[in-house]
Write a protein that holds these residues in place. Structure first.
Motif, PDB file in Angstrom:
ATOM      1  N   UNK B  80       0.834  -1.203   0.000  1.00 31.52           N
ATOM      2  CA  UNK B  80       0.000   0.000   0.000  1.00 31.52           C
ATOM      3  C   UNK B  80       0.861   1.243   0.000  1.00 31.52           C
ATOM      4  N   UNK B  81       1.914   1.213   0.769  1.00 31.71           N
ATOM      5  CA  UNK B  81       2.753   2.397   0.869  1.00 31.71           C
ATOM      6  C   UNK B  81       3.420   2.697  -0.463  1.00 31.71           C
ATOM      7  N   UNK B  82       3.896   1.647  -1.139  1.00 32.72           N
ATOM      8  CA  UNK B  82       4.518   1.840  -2.447  1.00 32.72           C
ATOM      9  C   UNK B  82       3.563   2.558  -3.395  1.00 32.72           C
ATOM     10  N   UNK B  83       2.318   2.055  -3.461  1.00 28.34           N
ATOM     11  CA  UNK B  83       1.347   2.665  -4.374  1.00 28.34           C
ATOM     12  C   UNK B  83       0.961   4.065  -3.904  1.00 28.34           C
ATOM     13  N   UNK B  84       0.774   4.229  -2.587  1.00 30.38           N
ATOM     14  CA  UNK B  84       0.351   5.533  -2.079  1.00 30.38           C
ATOM     15  C   UNK B  84       1.424   6.580  -2.349  1.00 30.38           C
ATOM     16  N   UNK B  85       2.692   6.184  -2.234  1.00 33.27           N
ATOM     17  CA  UNK B  85       3.768   7.126  -2.532  1.00 33.27           C
ATOM     18  C   UNK B  85       3.763   7.511  -4.005  1.00 33.27           C
ATOM     19  N   UNK B  86       3.537   6.521  -4.863  1.00 28.88           N
ATOM     20  CA  UNK B  86       3.455   6.823  -6.297  1.00 28.88           C
ATOM     21  C   UNK B  86       2.319   7.799  -6.563  1.00 28.88           C
ATOM     22  N   UNK B  87       1.147   7.514  -5.979  1.00 32.30           N
ATOM     23  CA  UNK B  87      -0.042   8.329  -6.259  1.00 32.30           C
ATOM     24  C   UNK B  87       0.182   9.773  -5.816  1.00 32.30           C
ATOM     25  N   UNK B  88       0.688   9.944  -4.586  1.00 31.14           N
ATOM     26  CA  UNK B  88       0.844  11.317  -4.110  1.00 31.14           C
ATOM     27  C   UNK B  88       2.048  11.994  -4.752  1.00 31.14           C
ATOM     28  N   UNK B  89       3.134  11.249  -4.924  1.00 31.16           N
ATOM     29  CA  UNK B  89       4.338  11.855  -5.495  1.00 31.16           C
ATOM     30  C   UNK B  89       4.110  12.297  -6.925  1.00 31.16           C
ATOM     31  N   UNK B  90       3.677  11.343  -7.792  1.00 33.07           N
ATOM     32  CA  UNK B  90       3.410  11.708  -9.182  1.00 33.07           C
ATOM     33  C   UNK B  90       2.274  12.717  -9.235  1.00 33.07           C
ATOM     34  N   UNK B  91       1.318  12.580  -8.298  1.00 34.81           N
ATOM     35  CA  UNK B  91       0.203  13.527  -8.257  1.00 34.81           C
ATOM     36  C   UNK B  91       0.705  14.947  -8.061  1.00 34.81           C
ATOM     37  N   UNK B  92       1.644  15.136  -7.134  1.00 38.64           N
ATOM     38  CA  UNK B  92       2.170  16.476  -6.888  1.00 38.64           C
ATOM     39  C   UNK B  92       2.875  17.004  -8.136  1.00 38.64           C
ATOM     40  N   UNK B  93       3.674  16.131  -8.789  1.00 36.29           N
ATOM     41  CA  UNK B  93       4.403  16.583  -9.982  1.00 36.29           C
ATOM     42  C   UNK B  93       3.443  16.931 -11.114  1.00 36.29           C
ATOM     43  N   UNK B  94       2.407  16.107 -11.260  1.00 35.13           N
ATOM     44  CA  UNK B  94       1.440  16.375 -12.336  1.00 35.13           C
ATOM     45  C   UNK B  94       0.702  17.674 -12.070  1.00 35.13           C
ATOM     46  N   UNK B  95       0.387  17.948 -10.805  1.00 33.57           N
ATOM     47  CA  UNK B  95      -0.301  19.200 -10.486  1.00 33.57           C
ATOM     48  C   UNK B  95       0.581  20.395 -10.825  1.00 33.57           C
ATOM     49  N   UNK B  96       1.856  20.267 -10.490  1.00 28.04           N
ATOM     50  CA  UNK B  96       2.783  21.346 -10.810  1.00 28.04           C
ATOM     51  C   UNK B  96       2.837  21.575 -12.325  1.00 28.04           C
ATOM     52  N   UNK B  97       2.903  20.448 -13.053  1.00 27.09           N
ATOM     53  CA  UNK B  97       2.977  20.523 -14.515  1.00 27.09           C
ATOM     54  C   UNK B  97       1.703  21.138 -15.077  1.00 27.09           C
ATOM     55  N   UNK B  98       0.566  20.688 -14.565  1.00 25.38           N
ATOM     56  CA  UNK B  98      -0.706  21.164 -15.116  1.00 25.38           C
ATOM     57  C   UNK B  98      -0.891  22.654 -14.843  1.00 25.38           C
ATOM     58  N   UNK B  99      -0.297  23.151 -13.768  1.00 22.01           N
ATOM     59  CA  UNK B  99      -0.407  24.567 -13.468  1.00 22.01           C
ATOM     60  C   UNK B  99       0.178  25.410 -14.603  1.00 22.01           C
ATOM     61  N   UNK B 100       1.217  24.878 -15.235  1.00 22.92           N
ATOM     62  CA  UNK B 100       1.790  25.609 -16.367  1.00 22.92           C
ATOM     63  C   UNK B 100       1.180  25.184 -17.696  1.00 22.92           C
ATOM     64  N   UNK B 101       0.620  23.980 -17.734  1.00 23.55           N
ATOM     65  CA  UNK B 101       0.119  23.442 -19.004  1.00 23.55           C
ATOM     66  C   UNK B 101      -1.236  24.027 -19.356  1.00 23.55           C
TER      67      UNK B 101
END
Lengths: 113, 798
Positions: B80-101
């Motif tokens: 669970x932790x592996x997946x949760x880290x992926x979800x939140x980590x990539x989620x944060x990066x995608x949000x940052x990206x989408x802010x400029x996209x």
């Protein structure tokens, strides 16, 4: 007697069904009339026939015919009369508005699909 | 509710504030407000690593519907932790990206971030919840939010079609999953995965009929979500979503929900050979299919979509092989490496595929096209993007020193281990696995190279590009740069992951029994894997260089699963319409025929099979002369109605029937009935005549009813059925009537002598009340029908 009545009821049901499957609205309503006659007679027959005098206490008979089916039939007659008269006026209005009494012509149109 | 519960639900709560943020802070891009949430969640989850690394699991229960054994149980272990880290980590990066996209002015950002938060919360819920029903709830929320995100640009037809397709496929799988969950509950008596595993370890349920059924239902759910063959068709069409969505949902998180489910359920089913072979075979087919068709694509996101399908197949097949170590319970554990490879590649895939999607988004954003045939020679214009593409694609192709190389080596090792046991344990088809895996790797190499070099190398074609290309703003580059640096860091120092995150996850996949000590090496020596990798490079480079010569080879595959889907959708509509038109003909007579046929068939069947027919009666009344005459009159009148040509005649015959019925009432001692029947029959006949008089002129011509065989048969059958029912039921009367009570008490208790009337108004007066209501309604209805003429008196005015 009950068997004879059952056969009569069968004939009434069969004729009613045949009329209800026809095209003209008037014949269909005649069919429903026959059907309700059949049902009323069926109610009476199932209660048992000729068990005694009419259900009036003044007769002072030793046995009376069953009053309960009679009460039920009376209710049914009145209700079916109400419905039949409503249907007849509905048919009358249908003729007036649409100019036909043929059920085949009263189908839903294609564009309503 | 503990902190962990609130963490899982926080995206939903946060989403509630979006309308207010949208209203009050118009000047700042909304992405900035959302970004802190996944970042904080990521940091919070990072703090859990020491706990799970010590192979401790955190289980917290919050009651939801305790009476149905449905509680929101959070179970945080390594997986669970592996997946949760992926979800939140990539989620944060995608949000940052989408802010400029995404443009602040042109886009409906409030909707976008609302859907995205909904998705993030649901995804966290899936990986954290231990209760299968709660998991299913979150599962469907991901389907729904994915549907909304794919159709985000809902004015485009392609977006709508893609959203619909993904919805149909994933919800089909979701419902199958629900079925599997329910079967599993019936089998084990629990919705909690921990309890199910404990139950399975104690009891032998492998021969239970629900065992395999629940397994396949659950697998269909996992395969549809993770785009496995043949349910992969929705993923390429989901590329109509905005690129941040594709990067987040359709490469890093949602498509891995199925992987998560398979990994999570491995301790339950791993002992079954069906589990192992189904997953391994479907995975390897998906791997080959996806990589093969990725080469054919001309849209950049199309390539990435098929590449995602193929990589998911790779992970899936590894999970299948990982189950083999439970199935064969080998002392020398050759297959744990498969699970390790699966989870390691899962992380690697999330990093490089996320960065590649963002790279494609940048190319699209800065040149205006994603068509690979129009692009070329962008290397000098976009050097940073080019570097990102090179690192991401080389990692995907499995080149050293990136992380993809390491997981691909482990993949080959796992596949070759099959052949080691070939002669003793596996059937000979197992030999196919390493061969297919190798071929798929060659194609993976080819499309990875095409992705980089056809976009960034070759001839620059400015005349085909909508806008003049230039390097992207720095904000857009941050996220993919972080991801590719992760690619390199993991590639160079893989063991920072191995014992912190991967080992606890592997332990969790195997049901928490052995703790596994994982070490990832760069150099294995000159073994078979090494030569396989060399072979991939050599053949891959050759085929890439000669791609233009053999690409027509793809023309021999004109059919696809997509065509089948479209065929089924279109034909499904057409066939159901044709079927409906065939029986819904619009004619009341036909419907009446259906009803009567059904009536006769069911009543007749019941009579015959249950021995209901009984002709031998007692207590029959005598038949007298009056009855015979009256019966004859009634029968003749009834039958003549059928043959009457004019309707007037049939009305009069109906009157005759009515009067003879009232005469029957007289004979059978029912004076009230006879009276009522006479009066009502008279009024009815008058009404019939009124109706007849108003018949339209052209319809009034005399015509007989006509003879129809179908109608005649069904009518006779109806009559016979009812006669038989009447006779049989009269002859099998079980109890005496209750009427003796009425006879005794009509005078004593109700002060009347006419029993029928006393029943009507006293014993059963309620019937009469509503019968009066019926008559009143009929009268009002008739009055209304005649008086109320909405829409004008068209016909009468003519």
């Amino acid at each position: 007697m009950e068997i004879l009545m059952s056969i009569i009821i069968g004939i009434l049901f069969a004729s009613a069904t045949y009329l209800m499957l026809s095209k003209s609205i008037l014949r269909i309503i005649i069919g429903t009339g026959l059907l309700s006659h059949g049902v009323h007679l069926l109610l009476l027959t199932m209660g048992g026939l000729k068990k005694g005098a009419a259900p009036l206490l003044g007769q002072h008979a030793s046995s009376y015919s069953d009053p309960l089916p009679q009460a039920l039939i009376l209710t049914a007659i009145v209700i079916s009369f109400g419905v039949t008269s409503f249907f007849l006026v509905l048919a009358y209005r249908t003729y007036q508005e649409l100019g036909t009494d043929n059920l085949e012509k009263l189908r839903g149109k294609k564009e309503h699909e | 509710m503990t902190l962990l519960h609130w963490a899982a639900l926080s995206p939903f709560i946060y989403a509630l504030f979006i309308p207010f943020i949208h209203k009050w802070f118009k000047n700042l891009h909304m992405g900035w407000f959302i970004l802190p949430l996944p970042t904080a969640l990521f940091c919070y989850l990072l703090s859990m690593i020491p706990t799970t690394a010590a192979n401790e699991t955190i289980v917290e229960v919050a009651n939801w519907i305790p009476s149905l054994h449905i509680d929101f149980t959070v179970n945080l272990d390594g997986l669970s932790l592996l997946f949760a880290l992926l979800i939140t980590g990539i989620g944060a990066l995608v949000l940052l990206y989408s802010t400029f996209y995404l443009d602040k002015q042109k886009e409906k950002l409030n909707l976008f971030y609302f859907y995205l938060l909904l998705f993030m919360g649901a995804m966290l819920g899936i990986v954290l919840s231990d209760n299968l029903i709660v998991l299913y709830t979150f599962w469907e929320i991901t389907s729904l939010s994915s549907f909304l995100l794919i159709g985000y640009w809902n004015e485009r037809e392609k977006s709508r079609n893609g959203a619909l397709k993904s919805m149909i496929v994933t919800v089909f799988g979701g419902l199958s999953l629900l079925g599997g969950i329910i079967l599993l509950y019936l089998l084990t008596g629990s919705f909690e995965i921990r309890e199910i595993i404990a139950y399975i370890q104690q009891q032998d349920v492998h021969s239970h009929p629900f065992f395999l059924l629940s397994m396949f239902c659950l697998l269909i759910g996992a395969f549809t979500k993770s785009a496995q063959f043949p349910f992969h068709i929705w993923l390429p069409d989901a590329m109509e979503a905005p690129t941040p969505v594709s990067a987040y949902l359709h490469s890093a998180t949602m498509v891995k929900a199925g992987i998560y489910l398979v990994a999570r359920l491995t301790p339950i089913y791993a002992e079954s050979a069906y589990w192992l072979w189904t997953i391994a075979a479907v995975g390897i087919i998906t791997l080959l299919y996806g990589s093969f068709f990725a080469v054919k694509q001309t849209d950049l996101k199309g390539i990435l979509a098929y590449s995602t399908i193929s990589q998911l197949g790779l992970i899936m097949s590894l999970l299948g092989l990982g189950a083999a170590s439970v199935h064969f319970s080998l002392e020398n554990d050759y297959f744990t490496i498969a699970t390790a490879a699966a989870l390691f590649h899962l992380v690697n895939h999330a990093t490089f595929k996320g960065s590649l999607f963002m790279m494609v988004g940048i190319v699209d954003h800065e040149t205006g096209t994603r068509d690979i045939r129009k692009l070329g020679g962008l290397m000098t214009f976009m050097p940073i993007t080019f570097s990102i593409a090179v690192i991401g694609a080389f990692s995907m192709a499995g080149l050293p020193p990136f992380n993809g190389f390491l997981s691909k080596e482990m993949f080959f090792t796992a596949m070759i281990n099959i052949t080691k046991f070939d002669l003793f344990q596996f059937n000979t088809w197992g030999v196919l696995f390493p061969i297919l895996a190798w071929i798929a790797s060659v194609f993976t190499f080819i499309y990875s190279m095409l992705l980089v070099f056809r976009v960034f190398a070759g001839k620059y074609k400015p005349e085909q590009l909508p806008t003049k290309p230039h390097e992207a703003p720095i904000g857009m580059l941050i996220s993919p740069l972080i991801l590719v640096s992760l690619v390199i860091v993991i590639g160079l120092f893989p063991n920072i992951l191995s014992n912190t995150i991967l080992s606890p996850a592997i332990t969790a996949v195997y049901g928490g029994v052995p703790s596994y000590d994982l070490h990832i090496y760069h150099w294995h020596g000159f073994n078979i894997e090494f030569f396989m990798t060399i072979g991939v490079f050599v053949l891959g480079i050759l085929l890439t260089l000669t791609f233009t010569k053999w690409k027509n080879f793809y023309r021999i595959f004109p059919y696809s699963i997509n065509a089948l889907y479209n065929f089924l959708i279109e034909k499904g509509k057409l066939w159901s319409k044709q079927l409906t038109n065939r029986y819904m003909v619009g004619s009341i007579r036909t419907y009446l025929l259906y009803i009567l046929t059904f009536l006769v068939a069911t009543a007749g069947y019941t009579l015959l099979t249950k021995n209901g027919v009984n002709f031998y009666g007692k207590n029959l009344a005598q038949i007298g002369l009056y009855e015979i005459v009256l019966s004859l009159i009634l029968i003749v009148a009834t039958i003549s109605i059928l043959f009457a040509k004019s309707r007037l005649a049939s009305i009069i015959l109906l009157g005759a029937v009515g009067y003879s019925v009232s005469l029957f009432f007289v004979i059978f001692q029912a004076p009230d009935l006879a009276l009522t029947q006479l009066v009502i029959e008279t009024v009815s006949v008058a009404l019939f005549l009124l109706c007849f008089y108003h018949l339209p002129r052209n319809a009034r011509k005399k015509e007989s009813i006509g003879f129809k065989m179908n109608n005649a048969i069904i009518s006779v059958l109806v009559g016979i059925t009812f006669s038989i029912i009447a006779i049989s039921s009269y002859n099998t009367k079980l109890f005496d009537s209750i009427s003796s009570y009425y006879v005794e008490n009509t005078y004593k208790k109700a002060a009347g002598e006419n029993m029928v009337n006393v029943i009507l108004v006293d014993f059963r007066g309620f019937d009469t009340l509503f019968e009066i209501a019926v008559l009143a309604i009929a009268a009002i209805g008739i009055y209304t029908m005649i008086k109320l003429r909405l829409g004008g008196n068209n016909r009468e005015n003519k």
